[in-house]
Design a protein around this motif. Structure first.
Motif, PDB file in Angstrom:
ATOM      1  N   ILE A 149       8.585  -1.591   1.595  1.00 47.29           N
ATOM      2  CA  ILE A 149       9.294  -1.926   2.824  1.00 47.29           C
ATOM      3  C   ILE A 149       9.824  -0.703   3.563  1.00 47.29           C
ATOM      4  CG2 ILE A 149       9.931  -4.230   2.037  1.00 47.29           C
ATOM      5  CD1 ILE A 149      12.723  -3.140   1.384  1.00 47.29           C
ATOM      6  N   GLU A 150       9.899   0.434   2.871  1.00 43.61           N
ATOM      7  CA  GLU A 150      10.389   1.642   3.538  1.00 43.61           C
ATOM      8  C   GLU A 150      10.018   2.868   2.731  1.00 43.61           C
ATOM      9  OE1 GLU A 150      14.431   3.212   5.832  1.00 43.61           O
ATOM     10  OE2 GLU A 150      14.545   1.518   4.435  1.00 43.61           O
ATOM     11  N   GLU A 151       9.754   3.981   3.411  1.00 42.74           N
ATOM     12  CA  GLU A 151       9.553   5.275   2.783  1.00 42.74           C
ATOM     13  C   GLU A 151      10.512   6.274   3.412  1.00 42.74           C
ATOM     14  OE1 GLU A 151       5.461   6.592   1.375  1.00 42.74           O
ATOM     15  OE2 GLU A 151       4.943   5.282   3.048  1.00 42.74           O
ATOM     16  N   LEU A 152      11.115   7.104   2.594  1.00 39.93           N
ATOM     17  CA  LEU A 152      12.090   8.068   3.069  1.00 39.93           C
ATOM     18  C   LEU A 152      11.777   9.439   2.504  1.00 39.93           C
ATOM     19  CD1 LEU A 152      15.367   6.037   2.454  1.00 39.93           C
ATOM     20  CD2 LEU A 152      14.298   6.432   4.663  1.00 39.93           C
ATOM     21  N   SER A 157       0.842  -1.199   0.000  1.00 40.97           N
ATOM     22  CA  SER A 157       0.000   0.000   0.000  1.00 40.97           C
ATOM     23  C   SER A 157       0.873   1.243   0.000  1.00 40.97           C
ATOM     24  CB  SER A 157      -0.904   0.009   1.236  1.00 40.97           C
ATOM     25  OG  SER A 157      -1.810  -1.075   1.191  1.00 40.97           O
ATOM     26  N   LEU A 158       0.460   2.226  -0.770  1.00 43.40           N
ATOM     27  CA  LEU A 158       1.172   3.500  -0.782  1.00 43.40           C
ATOM     28  C   LEU A 158       0.227   4.574  -1.280  1.00 43.40           C
ATOM     29  CD1 LEU A 158       2.001   4.338  -3.960  1.00 43.40           C
ATOM     30  CD2 LEU A 158       3.538   2.415  -3.641  1.00 43.40           C
ATOM     31  N   ASN A 159       0.624   5.814  -1.063  1.00 44.79           N
ATOM     32  CA  ASN A 159      -0.182   6.924  -1.546  1.00 44.79           C
ATOM     33  C   ASN A 159       0.723   8.012  -2.104  1.00 44.79           C
ATOM     34  OD1 ASN A 159       0.395   7.460   1.449  1.00 44.79           O
ATOM     35  ND2 ASN A 159      -0.256   9.473   0.725  1.00 44.79           N
ATOM     36  N   ILE A 187      10.532  -0.795  -2.638  1.00 46.13           N
ATOM     37  CA  ILE A 187       9.718  -2.004  -2.635  1.00 46.13           C
ATOM     38  C   ILE A 187      10.587  -3.228  -2.880  1.00 46.13           C
ATOM     39  CG2 ILE A 187       7.683  -0.762  -3.425  1.00 46.13           C
ATOM     40  CD1 ILE A 187       8.013  -2.155  -6.137  1.00 46.13           C
ATOM     41  N   HIS A 188      10.117  -4.343  -2.358  1.00 48.97           N
ATOM     42  CA  HIS A 188      10.801  -5.623  -2.534  1.00 48.97           C
ATOM     43  C   HIS A 188       9.737  -6.703  -2.671  1.00 48.97           C
ATOM     44  CE1 HIS A 188      13.824  -8.724  -2.226  1.00 48.97           C
ATOM     45  NE2 HIS A 188      13.211  -9.270  -1.183  1.00 48.97           N
TER      46      HIS A 188
END
Length: 205
Positions: free
Chosen positions: A193-196, A1-3, A187-188
């Motif tokens: 898996i991480e947002e920066l 999920s992302l926005n 993403i993996h």
């Protein structure tokens, strides 16, 4: 999920094969999700066709450019506005030519005879012809020389800051284009898996 929020420039980064292209193709309606839902401006769009999604204000510049190689540069641009019936299409063509003088010079030339960088410019310009609120770009810097990367970076910066276009793009390595991002996601295997934020971008270089 992302926005991706209105006015942002967001870059999605992963190794090749992790799902970036699949995600972008799903968002724009080329593929249908097996699970979950895609929302655009708060409305579910997974049931809509790619054509309908373009008309709602989403543009897509696919990986490897995918210009119509046997058609002229001008015809490629006009196909980017195929769903529009307003009288400003020609004016938008002229604005594109102001941004990309080389495309104006080669407007009668077959798109397949352009250089890689010129084809990337054409692909982005074709995406702009739909007047998108959200422009998605799959590996926009792939295959470009350093000068071409700088040109694409400056163009996207102009679109975001002057035209108010929201930008969502993918990359398998950090490039000069990604310095524009207000936020990057990693993403993996299809999972975020991480947002920066961009202030942490240098730590990854």
């Amino acid at each position: 999920s992302l926005n991706v929020n209105q006015g942002e420039i967001v870059t999605l980064i992963s190794a090749n094969g992790a799902g970036k292209t699949t995600l972008l193709n799903t968002v724009c309606g080329v593929l249908k999700p097996k699970h979950g839902e895609v929302y655009f401006e708060g409305k579910p769009i997974s049931h809509k066709s790619a054509e309908e999604i373009v008309q709602m204000g989403m543009g897509h510049v696919p990986e490897r450019r995918q210009v119509f190689s046997t058609l002229s540069v001008l015809d490629n641009l006009l196909l980017g506005a195929y769903h529009r019936h307003d009288k400003e299409v020609r004016r938008d063509v002229e604005q594109v030519f102001e941004l990309f003088p080389i495309l104006q010079k080669r407007q009668k030339q077959a798109a397949g005879t352009l250089s890689g960088g010129e084809q990337q410019m054409l692909a982005i310009a074709r995406g702009m012809m739909s007047r998108p609120k959200l422009l998605m770009l799959d590996e926009p810097a792939n295959g470009l020389d350093p000068a071409g990367v700088v040109e694409i970076r400056e163009l996207l910066k102009s679109l975001a800051q002057e035209k108010g276009v929201t930008v969502f793009m993918s990359s398998h390595i950090l490039t000069e284009v990604d310095r524009l991002a207000t936020r990057i996601g990693i993403i993996h295997k299809g999972k975020l898996i991480e947002e920066l934020d961009t202030d942490k971008l240098e730590q990854l270089r």
